[in-house]
Design an enzyme around this catalytic site. Structure first.
Site, PDB file in Angstrom:
ATOM      1  N   ILE A 108     -53.569  -1.246 -20.574  1.00  0.00           N
ATOM      2  CA  ILE A 108     -52.780  -2.086 -19.669  1.00  0.00           C
ATOM      3  C   ILE A 108     -53.717  -2.638 -18.600  1.00  0.00           C
ATOM      4  CG2 ILE A 108     -50.910  -2.063 -17.981  1.00  0.00           C
ATOM      5  CD1 ILE A 108     -49.737   0.272 -19.755  1.00  0.00           C
TER       6      ILE A 108
ATOM      7  N   HIS B  22     -48.215  -9.053 -30.086  1.00  0.00           N
ATOM      8  CA  HIS B  22     -47.487  -7.784 -30.144  1.00  0.00           C
ATOM      9  C   HIS B  22     -46.672  -7.738 -31.446  1.00  0.00           C
ATOM     10  CE1 HIS B  22     -45.462  -4.234 -28.651  1.00  0.00           C
ATOM     11  NE2 HIS B  22     -44.327  -4.759 -29.075  1.00  0.00           N
TER      12      HIS B  22
ATOM     13  N   ASP C 210     -45.968  -5.843 -22.253  1.00  0.00           N
ATOM     14  CA  ASP C 210     -45.320  -6.646 -23.307  1.00  0.00           C
ATOM     15  C   ASP C 210     -44.141  -7.445 -22.746  1.00  0.00           C
ATOM     16  OD1 ASP C 210     -47.134  -5.525 -25.137  1.00  0.00           O
ATOM     17  OD2 ASP C 210     -45.818  -3.817 -25.498  1.00  0.00           O
TER      18      ASP C 210
HETATM   19  C1  GRF Z   1     -51.798  -5.939 -34.014  1.00  0.00           C
HETATM   20  O1  GRF Z   1     -50.669  -5.755 -34.826  1.00  0.00           O
HETATM   21  C2  GRF Z   1     -51.403  -6.219 -32.601  1.00  0.00           C
HETATM   22  O2  GRF Z   1     -50.203  -6.898 -32.482  1.00  0.00           O
HETATM   23  C3  GRF Z   1     -51.249  -4.836 -32.031  1.00  0.00           C
HETATM   24  O3  GRF Z   1     -52.301  -4.112 -32.596  1.00  0.00           O
HETATM   25  C4  GRF Z   1     -52.603  -4.662 -33.870  1.00  0.00           C
HETATM   26  C5  GRF Z   1     -54.071  -4.900 -33.892  1.00  0.00           C
HETATM   27  O4  GRF Z   1     -54.556  -5.100 -35.185  1.00  0.00           O
HETATM   28  N1  GRF Z   1     -51.249  -4.858 -30.604  1.00  0.00           N
HETATM   29  P1  GRF Z   1     -56.062  -5.545 -35.436  1.00  0.00           P
HETATM   30  O5  GRF Z   1     -56.956  -4.582 -34.666  1.00  0.00           O
HETATM   31  O6  GRF Z   1     -56.224  -6.956 -34.960  1.00  0.00           O
HETATM   32  O7  GRF Z   1     -56.243  -5.416 -36.913  1.00  0.00           O
END
Ligand code: GRF
Length: 220
Positions: A102, A119, A155
């Site tokens: 955060i 997200h 978020d």
């Molecule tokens: C994604 O689904 C994002 O929304 C969430 O963490 C995941 C990260 O995936 N916060 P990556 O590391 O980009 O593969």
């Protein structure tokens, strides 16, 4: 571009596998009209697997580790070091792509309305670090992903784009998250591209985004 005189400079922050970083690197290099380039990748863990994508692309890395359970003063100092590390590359926009920390107002005010997050749920449902698990546990039939501007609440900031993803019978957290990521890999670059072209207007909670050229649904 944001400044009209140069491609928008993007900093991308990651904590994990970095598939969204990979998608951004691919989009910015494959599309000559993208209007932006990734100039630095930051991480809170030296072991973040996604750093490999930065390395392969020849993009500089800034790693600032934060130990679990750090007190407020330690967190503030960590965040300041991270911001300074990124600022050395003069980014216009900061993209949180799976960054599991955060960030406070002290960080955000350096890039007002220019910090984005992706997200894996349809916000405001299932905020927090375990959005996919929580959606499955709740028994929803549809979830999805949200790209939004970051404010001081988790978020929460103005929503730039959302897309629904079905929950299928037999889904596990992994299979559902992978299906969501396929959409994120398209939606996040589309939103960043819009920002690079100054096609985002923010009025309070409401963001008007012109995703010109963005296909809102996958091909048949
Ligand atoms: C994604 O689904 C994002 O929304 C969430 O963490 C995941 C990260 O995936 N916060 P990556 O590391 O980009 O593969």
């Amino acid at each position: 571009m944001l400044t009209a005189t140069r491609p928008t400079r993007l900093a991308v922050l990651i904590s994990g596998g970095g598939s969204n970083l990979r998608a951004l690197l691919d989009a910015t290099t494959a599309d000559p009209g993208f209007g932006g380039e990734v100039v630095v990748v930051g991480a809170d863990r030296g072991g973040a697997a996604g750093l490999e994508h930065a390395h392969t692309a020849g993009v500089p890395e800034v790693v600032e580790e934060l130990t679990a359970g750090a007190d407020a003063a330690t967190r503030t100092a960590w965040e300041h070091r991270l911001a300074e590390g990124l600022a050395a590359y003069d980014p216009d926009v900061v993209v949180l792509a799976g960054f599991m920390r955060i960030l406070s107002g002290g960080f955000l005010e350096r890039w007002p309305d220019r910090v984005l997050n992706t997200h894996p749920s349809l916000l405001p449902a299932f905020r927090g670090a375990h959005a996919v698990r929580a959606a499955l546990a709740h028994g929803v039939k549809v979830t999805g992903c949200t790209v939004h501007l970051v404010d001081e609440e988790v978020d929460h900031g103005p929503i730039l784009a959302q897309e629904a993803v079905p929950v299928l019978p037999g889904d596990t957290e992994t299979t559902l998250h992978e299906r969501i990521k396929v959409v994120e890999h398209r939606l996040l670059p589309a939103c960043v591209r819009a920002l690079c072209h100054d096609r985002v207007r923010v009025l309070g909670r409401h963001a008007e985004v012109d995703l010109a050229g963005h296909r809102s649904a996958p091909p048949e």
